[in-house]
Structure formats: structure tokens, C-alpha cells
Write a protein that holds these residues in place. Structure first.
Motif, mmCIF file in Angstrom:
data_model
loop_
_atom_site.group_PDB
_atom_site.id
_atom_site.type_symbol
_atom_site.label_atom_id
_atom_site.label_comp_id
_atom_site.label_asym_id
_atom_site.label_seq_id
_atom_site.Cartn_x
_atom_site.Cartn_y
_atom_site.Cartn_z
ATOM 1 N N GLY A 32 45.169 40.984 5.165
ATOM 2 C CA GLY A 32 46.105 41.549 4.219
ATOM 3 C C GLY A 32 47.552 41.422 4.642
ATOM 4 O O GLY A 32 48.445 41.989 4.013
ATOM 5 N N THR A 33 47.813 40.643 5.682
ATOM 6 C CA THR A 33 49.173 40.497 6.204
ATOM 7 C C THR A 33 49.721 39.093 6.002
ATOM 8 O O THR A 33 50.865 38.827 6.346
ATOM 9 C CB THR A 33 49.200 40.805 7.708
ATOM 10 N N GLY A 34 48.910 38.193 5.486
ATOM 11 C CA GLY A 34 49.367 36.832 5.241
ATOM 12 C C GLY A 34 48.768 35.800 6.166
ATOM 13 O O GLY A 34 48.695 34.623 5.831
ATOM 14 N N ASN A 35 48.352 36.196 7.374
ATOM 15 C CA ASN A 35 47.744 35.223 8.286
ATOM 16 C C ASN A 35 46.615 35.870 9.066
ATOM 17 O O ASN A 35 46.465 37.100 9.094
ATOM 18 C CB ASN A 35 48.782 34.606 9.225
ATOM 19 N N THR A 36 45.816 35.038 9.708
ATOM 20 C CA THR A 36 44.723 35.495 10.562
ATOM 21 C C THR A 36 44.773 34.701 11.854
ATOM 22 O O THR A 36 44.717 33.467 11.835
ATOM 23 C CB THR A 36 43.356 35.290 9.883
ATOM 24 N N HIS A 77 46.298 39.355 13.624
ATOM 25 C CA HIS A 77 47.343 38.628 12.900
ATOM 26 C C HIS A 77 48.650 38.774 13.676
ATOM 27 O O HIS A 77 48.704 39.466 14.700
ATOM 28 C CB HIS A 77 47.507 39.181 11.482
ATOM 29 N N THR A 78 49.709 38.137 13.181
ATOM 30 C CA THR A 78 51.043 38.305 13.767
ATOM 31 C C THR A 78 52.056 38.566 12.671
ATOM 32 O O THR A 78 51.757 38.479 11.476
ATOM 33 C CB THR A 78 51.495 37.050 14.545
ATOM 34 N N GLY A 113 53.705 50.028 13.699
ATOM 35 C CA GLY A 113 53.753 48.940 14.666
ATOM 36 C C GLY A 113 52.713 47.860 14.479
ATOM 37 O O GLY A 113 52.476 47.068 15.404
ATOM 38 N N TYR A 114 52.102 47.762 13.295
ATOM 39 C CA TYR A 114 51.057 46.764 13.079
ATOM 40 C C TYR A 114 51.615 45.436 12.570
ATOM 41 O O TYR A 114 51.083 44.839 11.639
ATOM 42 C CB TYR A 114 50.001 47.306 12.104
ATOM 43 N N GLN A 115 52.707 44.986 13.182
ATOM 44 C CA GLN A 115 53.258 43.662 12.915
ATOM 45 C C GLN A 115 53.618 43.035 14.260
ATOM 46 O O GLN A 115 54.797 42.877 14.595
ATOM 47 C CB GLN A 115 54.480 43.736 11.997
ATOM 48 N N PRO A 116 52.632 42.619 15.035
ATOM 49 C CA PRO A 116 52.894 42.172 16.418
ATOM 50 C C PRO A 116 53.605 40.825 16.477
ATOM 51 O O PRO A 116 53.391 39.951 15.648
ATOM 52 C CB PRO A 116 51.490 42.068 17.017
ATOM 53 N N GLU A 127 52.322 31.206 5.106
ATOM 54 C CA GLU A 127 53.146 30.006 5.253
ATOM 55 C C GLU A 127 54.559 30.204 4.712
ATOM 56 O O GLU A 127 55.467 29.430 5.009
ATOM 57 C CB GLU A 127 52.492 28.814 4.551
ATOM 58 N N LEU A 128 54.771 31.278 3.955
ATOM 59 C CA LEU A 128 56.103 31.590 3.446
ATOM 60 C C LEU A 128 56.877 32.510 4.383
ATOM 61 O O LEU A 128 57.987 32.920 4.078
ATOM 62 C CB LEU A 128 55.992 32.237 2.060
ATOM 63 N N GLY A 129 56.275 32.842 5.530
ATOM 64 C CA GLY A 129 56.925 33.715 6.492
ATOM 65 C C GLY A 129 57.828 32.954 7.448
ATOM 66 O O GLY A 129 57.968 31.731 7.370
ATOM 67 N N PRO A 130 58.445 33.663 8.379
ATOM 68 C CA PRO A 130 59.382 33.041 9.322
ATOM 69 C C PRO A 130 58.654 32.249 10.410
ATOM 70 O O PRO A 130 57.442 32.380 10.597
ATOM 71 C CB PRO A 130 60.118 34.247 9.918
ATOM 72 N N THR A 131 59.403 31.444 11.122
ATOM 73 C CA THR A 131 58.904 30.714 12.287
ATOM 74 C C THR A 131 59.519 31.355 13.519
ATOM 75 O O THR A 131 60.682 31.102 13.860
ATOM 76 C CB THR A 131 59.270 29.220 12.190
ATOM 77 N N LEU A 132 58.733 32.181 14.186
ATOM 78 C CA LEU A 132 59.233 32.973 15.307
ATOM 79 C C LEU A 132 58.600 32.578 16.637
ATOM 80 O O LEU A 132 59.216 32.723 17.680
ATOM 81 C CB LEU A 132 58.974 34.465 15.056
ATOM 82 N N SER A 133 57.358 32.099 16.600
ATOM 83 C CA SER A 133 56.673 31.787 17.849
ATOM 84 C C SER A 133 55.481 30.877 17.592
ATOM 85 O O SER A 133 55.588 29.655 17.690
ATOM 86 C CB SER A 133 56.210 33.081 18.524
ATOM 87 N N TYR A 134 54.347 31.459 17.246
ATOM 88 C CA TYR A 134 53.071 30.756 17.169
ATOM 89 C C TYR A 134 53.096 29.647 16.127
ATOM 90 O O TYR A 134 52.577 28.553 16.360
ATOM 91 C CB TYR A 134 51.956 31.757 16.844
ATOM 92 N N ARG A 135 53.694 29.916 14.972
ATOM 93 C CA ARG A 135 53.761 28.904 13.914
ATOM 94 C C ARG A 135 54.531 27.678 14.389
ATOM 95 O O ARG A 135 54.133 26.540 14.120
ATOM 96 C CB ARG A 135 54.427 29.490 12.674
ATOM 97 N N GLY A 136 55.617 27.904 15.107
ATOM 98 C CA GLY A 136 56.435 26.787 15.556
ATOM 99 C C GLY A 136 55.843 26.047 16.732
ATOM 100 O O GLY A 136 56.097 24.851 16.910
#
Length: 695
Positions: free
Chosen positions: A313-317, A276-277, A232-235, A282-291
Motif C-alpha cells: 500500500g506504499t507504492g513498492n515492495t 518497502h521503502t 515512521g513507516y517510511q524507511p 515508479e513515480l516516487g523520488p530516486t533517493l537510494s535503492y531505485r538509483g
């Protein structure tokens, strides 16, 4: 039905969707957006039935109130603004965005290229712009009514010195338990069912630490491999319980779980992931915070704002030093304490939360905000004191009132009982509370959360059963997971029918469990270790939501359960084993000390004795004499012998006021053969003695 915002311009202090009793107030943060639209959906969440621009903006808070809008309404946002990825601006109104403050989620994330703000596969990569609507594939928020009958439930607030933590997973704990009703297995209600409560209370557990239960997503690459995110470490939502753990559409199931744990005398600690989320790089999806506001919610690379800065280590901070992001984290924590009655938190990769452009700072914004908060400073706070960034390993570096996972305890204990040379001095330091790491800045001896194993790594059974990791089921050719596990299989890799090997394995497990509960600090037991549970050598089972990770209750070692219960009972009976103050070894009253170390011959350990690389036995005298002097409590003392070597004899020390000694606990069953305070010790064992008081 026609929806419209009330012309009344008022601002509620809360962000998110707040039901007022007569309508619902919506508020969301974005510093860089030019317009925010609220999208309302049909009862099944499939059809967008209204799209309304939030009419009010004060500072960077966008808001609006719809009279008559009730709990159960399904909603999301769309954010308009500049799309200049090279500057870190990634607004795309074609993408439905989850409210960061959503209290409940509707639907599952369905992976599709439409979820990305850029066109996947385009030659320009993340600089391209995707015009597809992501709503059909997105989970949505649900307006909540916070009403719940807590039936007088109150926080337990048990002292750290009396705390015994049990780390567990909602599904892992319940899926294979034959006594949990089948329809409740894998759920919050299954977790608080009577069979689970009975097991924990009989064992003597005082706090359950749940792996992430805030809403998270399954990584796309896992879904494509037929796996899913188990740990579950992908909130994705910091306020909403994970829908997978509910048997119905009512988040009151989570509250019911907490209430039942409290009624059983067990505190509930949540493992939370604010570093992280699930949106990734930047190559990940736009689901909430990024958008909503990529530049505010995430740390950008110092060299190029197009890229995210990654210390996790997940791509964002997550940018916890931004005031509104910090507010979101604090609001989330207060929500779980105030509305959901949670007793504490374990912060995943907590070093990231202390980074200030970009170095770790123990006096940083996040820690100072927690320490001054009248609500949060009073709950249990545990740091995982590292991340993968430069200077991220910070064991002992966190400010009070934080406690910390102590991996040094784990590694030293494994190495000592594996009979590695030169471990006696380090093992003694761990038994005494790791004062080198934690005895500073007014911290207490309960600052160290001692562990032998955790979700990340081998189970305790596998520590004594495997020399190598076996993560082939993860689909990464066994390249993932740690290779340095300080484990030893006793001569056979994995399960064996060799009775002698199995006996040695169980003894080593007992010695490590006994060490845990005889040490100063706060003990944490991995759920299933008391049963002899195995993951078949998988030390990175993050994607194994199946029998690899689920506790196998049918093969539980009942003798090991009884042993664990006995050593926990012993710990609870002796205040000397769980002291609040660090032990110094100074004489305090009538020549008595709070701690002292001894050799086999009953004489005090000297510096040269500790430097003996072949020493595998030492004795430790512990007394609560400091509390006796300060608080006039009843005196308590124990003498513990840790023997990682062969059969031996020890002369117990002659100490003021003590006429003799009685053995009350031994990891090996044997009859005492004593003569003038001389006791026999079996090979690789622990013995505990209490004094016979002089008349």
C-alpha cells in the motif's frame, strides 16, 4: 585535501562504509550499474569536494579503500548505467544516492523536484530524464566509528512466558512528560530518562517495543499539508537511527538508551519495516535503492517491469527474495543485535517478507534464513501477520520461532465486553491462547501476542468513548483509518461530564486490561492505555506529531495505573496464567486438569452451553499441573470468572485437592458474601480466585 583510492585491491566482507582504524573501506551492491561513484562532502554537507569512481568490482560488489579517511566523513553515491524505465532500469548519475548501509545520516531530506529521476510534470512522465543535481536536497551518510563502552551490558533473553510488552513511541512517550528534562524530550535519551524507567519498572513492564527508529522520511504530501510522518513507516535507511530522535550528532545516544533499559531489566524490541521503502512507486523520488539497482531491490510488476509490484500500500515492495537484498536485511538485523544490543524485532507487514513470486510461503527464503541464523534465531521475533496483497492475512501461519500479533484477540475481547451476543466461546478460545490459530508445527502457547490496542487504531480509552473515528485533522475528510473498531461510547460521543458514563467506561477498560493479563500468550499494552490516554477519536494518527498522539501525562488516571500494576503483579505471581505449552483439558495427575470451563452452577460447560448466543459468563480453571508432572515445580492454580452480563452468583467447582476458594482480585470493589463456595459477581466484571488447599 586530495582524496584517492588505495591501489591495493582487497575486499572486506562488509558492505557500507567501514572504518578500519587507518582508513575507510566503501562497498555497495549493484548488479546492473556500469559505474559507481563515491561522493565526499564538506563538513556541513553542502559542498561536494570529491567524486571518485569505485575502482574494484567483484561479482556485483563495487568497492574501494581510502587510507586516512576518518569517522565523521559525509558521503553518498552516484550510479551510472542504462536509463530505460520501460525495462525497469532507472540509473541517473545526477541523483545523489544514500548508501543503503549508512550507519548515520547527515541533514534532512528537502523535498524538491530535483530528487526525482524523471522530470516531474513532463508529458512523458516517469519515462523522461531529469538532469538536475539532487545533492543539495539529499540527506547523506556519515562514516562511523563503532567503538562504545557498553560497561558489561549483556542481552537479557527473558523467556516469552515472562514477557510483558509495552508499545511506545519515542516522542509520544516523552514530549508531554513534565518530569523528563525539557531538552531531552522527544529523544532516545529522554526515552531512557529516570522518570520513564521508573514508570515502566513500577508497572512491571519487561520489554519496550519502539515504533520505527530506523531512519525514515516525511512524505512530501504531508509536508505540503503542514503535517509529517509521526509513526515512521517510511524507511530510507535500515542501519541508521532516526536523526529526529537524537539530541546531538552522536548515534551513541541510541546505545546509551539500550544500555539503560537493560540495566533496568527491560528488553528493547524494534518495530522494523523491511517490506518497502520511502521511494514509493515508479513515480516516487530516486533517493537510494531505485538509483542503485531498481530491478534488484524492488519487486517489479509481472506484467510490466516499468511499474513496481505493491503488496504494502506504499507504492513498492522490497524484493527480500533477492539474495543481496535478503543479505541487506539480515545484515541490518545482525547490526542492531550485535552493535546496538537490540533484543528483538517486530516486523511490519511481515507477510510481504514471506512472499515468493508472489504468494506467501511460510517456508520461504526470508523465514528459512532467519531460522538458521545463530544470532537472529535467538532474539525475540514478532510478525505483523498480514499485508494488503492477495492471501496476505496469515494469522497463525508463521513458522517458529516467530510470535505474531493476534488481531483476533483484540476484536474478540472488545466485542465480548461490548456485550455483543455469541462471543463467549470465542473469548474462551482467546483466553486459552488461540490454539486453533497457533497450536501446530511445534509452536508454543506463547505464539500469540495478545493486544487490546496498538498505534494503529483507537487507544483503549477511545474504544469506550467513541462510536465513530474522528480523523479530520489528517486532512483526508475522515476517509482514512478503519471504520470497524468494535467500539461503543456508552451514550456520549467523546469526552463527557456524565459521571455514570465515565464510571462505565473505566470499568470496561479495566475488564479488558484484566482479560489481557489473565490470558495465555504474550500480553502487549499500548503505551498510555494504563493512563487513560486519548487521541480524541483519531484512529489513524500516523501524521500527528503533536498533542493528538503524544501521551498526556498531566491527565493520567492514577487509579487505572495502580489497577494495571496490580493485574500485572498477579500475572507474574501465577505460573498458571503464562504457560509455555498449550492446555488440553486432559486429566494428568490425580484427576487434575490443566484447564477446565464451568457454568454459574459450578458444573462443566457443555457444547450446548457454548452455543448459547446469550451466554455472557463463564469460569475458567487454570493449572500448571503439566509442568508439575514434567518438571516437579510447585503447583499453581487459579479460577477466573469473566462476566460480561448482569449481577450474578457463581458456585465455584469442587475439584480434587481443593477445599475452597478465596477471591484475590476483582475489577469491582465489593465485599464477599459467600456460602458453600457461592460468590456474588457484579455486573460486567472479572473475579479471580485461588484454591484453599485441603489438609
Amino acid at each position: 585535501m586530495t582524496f584517492s583510492f588505495s591501489p591495493l585491491a582487497f575486499m572486506k566482507p562488509e558492505l557500507g562504509a567501514e572504518f578500519t582504524g587507518e582508513g575507510t573501506h566503501f562497498a555497495v551492491f549493484s548488479a546492473h550499474a556500469e559505474k559507481i561513484e563515491l561522493c565526499l562532502f564538506s563538513e556541513d554537507g553542502k559542498s561536494e569536494i570529491a567524486r571518485l569512481a569505485l575502482p574494484h568490482r567483484e561479482g556485483d560488489i563495487w568497492s574501494g579503500y581510502i587510507e586516512g579517511l576518518r569517522p565523521g566523513t559525509i558521503y553518498g553515491y552516484r550510479a551510472h548505467g542504462a536509463y530505460r524505465p520501460e525495462e525497469g532500469l532507472r540509473f541517473n548519475p545526477n541523483k545523489l544516492l544514500l548508501d543503503p548501509y549508512a550507519k548515520q545520516l547527515h541533514g534532512d531530506l528537502i523535498w524538491d523536484d530535483a530528487l526525482y529521476g524523471y522530470t516531474v510534470g513532463d508529458d512523458n512522465g516517469d519515462l523522461s530524464f531529469d538532469e538536475r543535481d539532487s545533492a543539495p536536497f539529499m540527506m547523506k551518510g556519515v562514516v562511523q566509528d563503532p567503538a562504545f563502552d557498553w560497561d558489561g551490558d549483556e542481552a537479557i533473553r527473558r523467556p516469552w512466558t515472562d514477557t510483558i510488552i509495552y508499545e511506545a513511541h519515542v516522542r509520544g512517550m516523552t514530549m508531554l512528560n513534565p518530569h523528563v528534562p525539557e531538552h531531552l524530550r522527544g529523544t532516545f535519551l529522554g526515552m531512557c530518562s529516570q522518570p520513564i524507567l521508573d514508570h515502566l519498572t513500577r508497572l512491571g513492564i519487561t520489554a519496550i517495543e519502539l515504533l520505527p527508529v530506523q531512519s525514515f522520511v516525511d512524505d512530501r504530501y504531508l509536508i505540503e499539508k503542514g503535517l509529517r510522518n509521526y509513526w515512521g513507516y517510511q524507511p530510507i535507511g535500515f542501519f541508521a537511527p532516526q536523526p529526529r530522535f537524537m539530541s546531538s550528532a552522536h548515534i551513541t545516544e541510541f546505545k546509551t538508551m539500550v544500555r539503560r533499559f537493560h540495566a533496568a531489566g527491560i528488553e528493547v524490541i524494534m518495530d522494523v519495516v523491511y517490506n518497502h521503502t520511502a521511494e514509493g512507486s515508479e513515480l516516487g523520488p530516486t533517493l537510494s535503492y531505485r538509483g542503485l539497482d531498481n530491478l534488484s531491490y524492488y519487486r517489479a510488476s509481472p506484467e510490466n517491469p516499468r511499474h513496481t509490484f505493491d503488496t504494502t500500500g506504499t507504492g513498492n515492495t522490497l524484493n527480500a527474495s533477492h539474495p543481496m537484498v535478503l543479505r541487506m536485511v539480515l545484515d541490518s538485523l545482525r547490526y542492531w543485535v550485535g552493535t546496538m544490543h537490540i533484543d528483538g524485532f517486530r516486523f511490519d507487514l511481515a507477510s510481504t517478507l514471506g512472499r515468493e513470486n508472489p504468494d506467501f510461503d511460510r517456508e520461504g527464503t526470508f523465514f528459512n534464513a532467519i531460522r538458521q541464523d545463530p544470532i537472529l534465531s535467538g532474539v525475540k521475533l514478532i510478525a505483523e501477520p498480514w499485508d494488503i496483497g492477495s492471501g496476505g492475512y496469515q494469522v497463525g501461519g508463521f513458522p517458529p520461532p516467530f510470535r505474531e500479533w493476534n488481531d483476533k484477540y483484540r476484536d474478540t475481547t472488545r466485542c465480548f465486553w461490548k456485550q455483543d451476543g455469541g462471543q463467549a466461546a470465542d473469548m474462551a478460545a482467546r483466553v486459552a491462547g488461540s490454539s486453533v490459530q497457533f497450536n501446530h508445527s511445534g509452536r508454543t502457547a506463547s505464539s500469540s501476542v495478545n493486544l487490546l490496542s496498538a498505534h494503529d487504531g483507537f487507544t483503549l480509552h477511545d474504544v469506550v468513548s467513541y462510536n465513530e473515528k474522528h480523523n479530520e485533522a489528517n486532512g483526508e475528510d475522515n476517509r482514512d483509518g478503519h471504520s470497524n473498531n468494535h467500539s461503543y461510547n456508552m451514550g456520549a460521543e467523546g469526552e463527557t461530564d456524565d459521571a455514570a458514563i465515565n464510571a462505565r467506561r473505566i470499568l470496561r477498560v479495566k475488564n479488558m486490561i484484566a482479560s489481557l493479563f489473565l490470558s495465555q500468550g504474550v500480553p502487549m499494552l499500548l503505551g498510555g492505555d494504563e493512563l487513560g490516554n486519548s487521541q480524541n477519536g483519531n484512529n489513524n494518527a500516523y501524521c500527528q506529531d503533536n498533542e493528538i498522539s503524544w501521551i498526556n501525562w498531566d491527565q493520567a488516571n492514577t487509579a487505572l495505573i495502580d489497577f494495571t500494576r496490580a493485574i500485572i503483579t498477579l500475572r507474574k505471581a501465577h505460573p498458571a496464567l503464562r504457560q509455555e505449552q498449550f492446555l488440553t483439558g486432559e486429566e494428568l495427575l490425580e484427576g487434575k486438569k490443566d484447564i477446565a470451563w464451568f457454568r454459574q452452577d459450578g458444573q462443566p460447560m457443555e457444547d450446548g452451553d457454548w452455543q448459547d448466543g446469550e451466554r455472557r459468563l463463564f469460569g475458567c480453571y487454570l493449572s500448571n499441573i503439566r509442568d508439575v508432572v514434567q518438571f516437579e515445580v510447585e503447583e499453581d492454580a487459579v479460577f477466573c470468572v469473566f462476566n460480561a452480563g448482569g449481577d450474578d452468583t457463581i458456585t465455584l467447582p469442587a475439584l480434587p485437592g481443593i477445599e475452597g476458594w478465596t477471591r484475590i482480585f476483582d475489577t469491582r470493589e465489593r465485599e464477599d458474601a459467600e456460602d458453600d463456595n457461592r460468590f456474588t459477581l457484579s455486573e460486567t466484571s472479572i473475579a479471580v480466585f485461588v484454591p484453599e488447599k485441603a489438609n
